[in-house]
Structures are given as C-alpha cells and as structure tokens.
Design an enzyme around this catalytic site. Structure first.
Site, short mmCIF file in Angstrom:
data_model
loop_
_atom_site.label_atom_id
_atom_site.label_comp_id
_atom_site.label_asym_id
_atom_site.label_seq_id
_atom_site.Cartn_x
_atom_site.Cartn_y
_atom_site.Cartn_z
N GLY A 1 3.70 50.95 72.89
CA GLY A 1 4.41 52.05 71.83
C GLY A 1 5.43 51.33 71.13
CD GLN B 1 10.09 48.88 83.57
OE1 GLN B 1 9.33 48.36 83.88
NE2 GLN B 1 10.32 50.04 82.50
CG HIS C 1 2.49 57.74 78.58
ND1 HIS C 1 3.19 58.76 78.79
CD2 HIS C 1 3.14 56.84 78.43
CE1 HIS C 1 4.26 58.41 79.26
NE2 HIS C 1 4.08 57.04 79.03
P1 AMP Z 1 6.68 54.34 79.84
O1 AMP Z 1 5.62 55.19 80.72
O2 AMP Z 1 7.80 54.92 79.29
O3 AMP Z 1 6.86 53.09 80.30
O4 AMP Z 1 5.73 53.87 78.62
C1 AMP Z 1 4.23 53.44 78.43
C2 AMP Z 1 3.95 53.10 77.30
O5 AMP Z 1 3.96 54.15 76.33
C3 AMP Z 1 4.84 52.06 76.49
O6 AMP Z 1 4.22 51.08 75.83
C4 AMP Z 1 5.75 53.08 75.61
O7 AMP Z 1 6.30 52.33 74.56
C5 AMP Z 1 4.49 53.99 75.10
N1 AMP Z 1 5.15 55.43 74.69
C6 AMP Z 1 6.09 56.00 75.27
N2 AMP Z 1 6.59 57.00 74.49
C7 AMP Z 1 5.60 56.92 73.44
C8 AMP Z 1 5.38 57.60 72.22
N3 AMP Z 1 6.39 58.82 72.05
N4 AMP Z 1 4.80 57.57 71.31
C9 AMP Z 1 4.07 56.38 71.74
N5 AMP Z 1 3.99 55.52 72.54
C10 AMP Z 1 5.12 55.70 73.60
#
Ligand code: AMP
Length: 301
Positions: A150, A61, A37
């Site tokens: 991501g 979701q 993040h």
């Molecule tokens: P989430 O909190 O899991 O919904 O993720 C929020 C954002 O962070 C999304 O766009 C994910 O794709 C991105 N993200 C999660 N894990 C990673 C990672 N290891 N590397 C880069 N971006 C990430």
C-alpha cells in the site's frame, strides 16, 4: 483456502502451482485486516491466478517502546476476511518458525531508511531493517510473480522496491492507492487505538495533506503548500513528528515543484496512536486526478 504455518508447508502448497505456470500474487500483512488490506488482496486476485496472504506480526520491526504486544490480533476474523477478498493460501508462521534459534541475518537498505520514519529521532532505521528482513524472507518463501503493497506506507514501498532491485529478486512490486474512511482518514490497524474524540482529531492529518495538495494544484509554491498543511495541524493542536516533501522513489528532499511527482509525508501522534499518511502530487496530472485522497473505505473498520 489453505493455511501454511512454515516455509516448508508453503513451498509444498505453491510448488505445483508454479510448475503449472500459474501466476502467484502475494500480499504481506500483519493482520488486523481492514479495507486497505482487502483492496490489495482484491487487486492480487484480479491480476494473478493464485493469491497468498501472509499474516505475521513481525517483532523485528517494532522498537522496544513500541506496540508489539498490544498490536491487534484476530486470526479467525482475518482468515474469513482474506478468503472473502480472494485469498487462496494464508501463510501465518509463528515467530519461532520465522526466526529460529541462531537466526543471524539482517537485510538492510541504506540511505532511504534513515529519513522520515527511519530518522533516529522517529522510529529509527532498525524499523526498516525489520521490514526488509521479513519481506525478503516472505518473498523467498512464496516466490511470487507479484507482491502488493500500500502507498499509505510510501517509504516502505520505496525501500522494498530498492531492495528488490538491488538484490535481483524476480518479483514485480505493485504499489496500490491508499484506502480511506469517508471523511478522509487513511485506514490503519492502529486506528483501533483511537477513542471517539481522538478519531475526530485524526481526520486533521488527511485534511492537512489535502490542503497542501490543493495549494499545489492551484500552482502555489511547495513551501506555501507545506505551510497550509502545518496551519491546519497547528489549529487542531497536532504537533507532527514530521511533515516533509520528498521524491517518492529516492526520498531525496524536494524544495520546489519541478517535473517529478512529489511525496508529502506526515507522521503524528494522536492520543496513543502514531499515525502516518501521505499524498503524491503529480505536476503533470490534471487537478481532478490527483491520487491523494480519492479512495474511500467501506464498512470494515
Ligand atoms: P500492515 O498490516 O500494516 O503491515 O499493512 C500491510 C499492507 O497493507 C502494507 O503494504 C500496507 O501499506 C497496506 N495498507 C495498510 N493500510 C492501507 C490503506 N489504508 N490502504 C491501502 N493499503 C494499506
């Protein structure tokens, strides 16, 4: 750093910024922030004048048997980490302010959401309806110039890009590389569910993808590359939910290496955690420059 709890509060904070012609970057998250993040927040801070980070664990979701209640939450820690990475505004709405009584609208992208994680035997397409509905609301509330996602969630990126295109939403979607632990495990908030033994096992996901990537870089056929990945998972006793090769934009199945990049996407359960990972193989990039597994995380999670 300022905190907004409702769409109205967010608008009050951002309207003057927009009027001054300053560029707004947005990073939607569900909190439990880690280096993945933070890399998105840092990219937004580099490229924009003001960075909004949303923190919202979106009930829409999660399926009924999924981990909505158990999902890790720590607002104080998240606020500190986000500010350290360059966030200027946090948008942390309550479930009630996002979905007040009478909320009746769903944003749905068809096709792309019915494969991989969206297949009925996996998370199912309702998962992505929850994602597109919440991301549409977040983008409407903040009206950013750019939004950062991501590539770890490659299908999510394809779906959101399609939504933004189809609905003429005036935002540029920036897709950023996956941040990994030094051993290759993709950072994920769900890694917190793993005990020491499961954590060791989880590295086999990225190892298997790396084997496929290496096979493709050596010029082997796509089927052989997928077999190489499957063999590593089988040896570790991991039964993938799916391991598939697809076009990164259309998510159409890929059967051989051609002119286009190939997404190899993997989901598997390790202990209590459902983990996903992927690589994108670019047939035109030199073998040493394949994006896949290069970026490693620091000390946070
Ligand atoms: P989430 O909190 O899991 O919904 O993720 C929020 C954002 O962070 C999304 O766009 C994910 O794709 C991105 N993200 C999660 N894990 C990673 C990672 N290891 N590397 C880069 N971006 C990430």
């Amino acid at each position: 750093m300022k905190v907004a709890r409702t769409p109205e509060e967010l608008r009050l904070l951002l309207d003057p910024v927009r009027r001054e012609g300053r560029r707004i970057g947005m990073v939607p998250t569900m909190g439990a922030l880690h280096r993945g993040h933070l890399s998105l927040i840092e990219a937004a801070a580099r490229e924009c004048d003001l960075v909004v980070v949303s923190i919202f664990v979106n009930p829409k979701q999660f399926g009924p048997s999924e981990d909505f209640e158990a999902y890790p939450r720590d607002e104080g820690r998240d606020f500190e980490l986000a500010e350290g990475a360059g966030a200027d505004v946090i948008y942390a709405p309550s479930v009630e302010s996002m979905y007040p009584d009478g909320f009746a609208t769903t944003v749905e992208v068809s096709g792309l959401t019915e494969v991989l994680c969206g297949a009925p035997e996996h998370r199912g397409p309702d998962h992505f309806k929850g994602v597109t509905t919440v991301v549409c609301k977040l983008l409407n509330a903040a009206d950013p110039d750019r939004a950062y996602f991501g590539l770890k969630d490659a299908q999510q990126v394809a779906v959101i890009k399609r939504m933004v295109r189809d609905l003429d939403m005036p935002v540029e979607i920036r897709a950023m590389p996956t941040v990994r632990e030094p051993d290759g495990l993709a950072l994920s908030s769900r890694n917190a569910y793993l005990d020491a033994e499961e954590r060791l096992l989880a590295v086999q996901l990225s190892r298997s993808l790396r084997a496929a990537e290496r096979a493709l870089a050596e010029g082997r056929a796509l089927g052989a590359a997928l077999d190489a990945a499957r063999a590593i998972l089988a040896e570790a006793g991991i039964e993938p939910e799916y391991l598939e090769a697809r076009d990164p934009d259309s998510l159409a199945p890929a059967s051989e290496v051609g002119d286009r990049p190939i997404l190899i996407a993997l989901a598997a359960r390790v202990g209590p955690a459902r983990l996903i990972d992927n690589i994108v193989f670019d047939p035109h990039a030199p073998a040493t420059a394949q994006d896949g597994l290069a970026i490693q995380g620091g000390s946070v999670q």
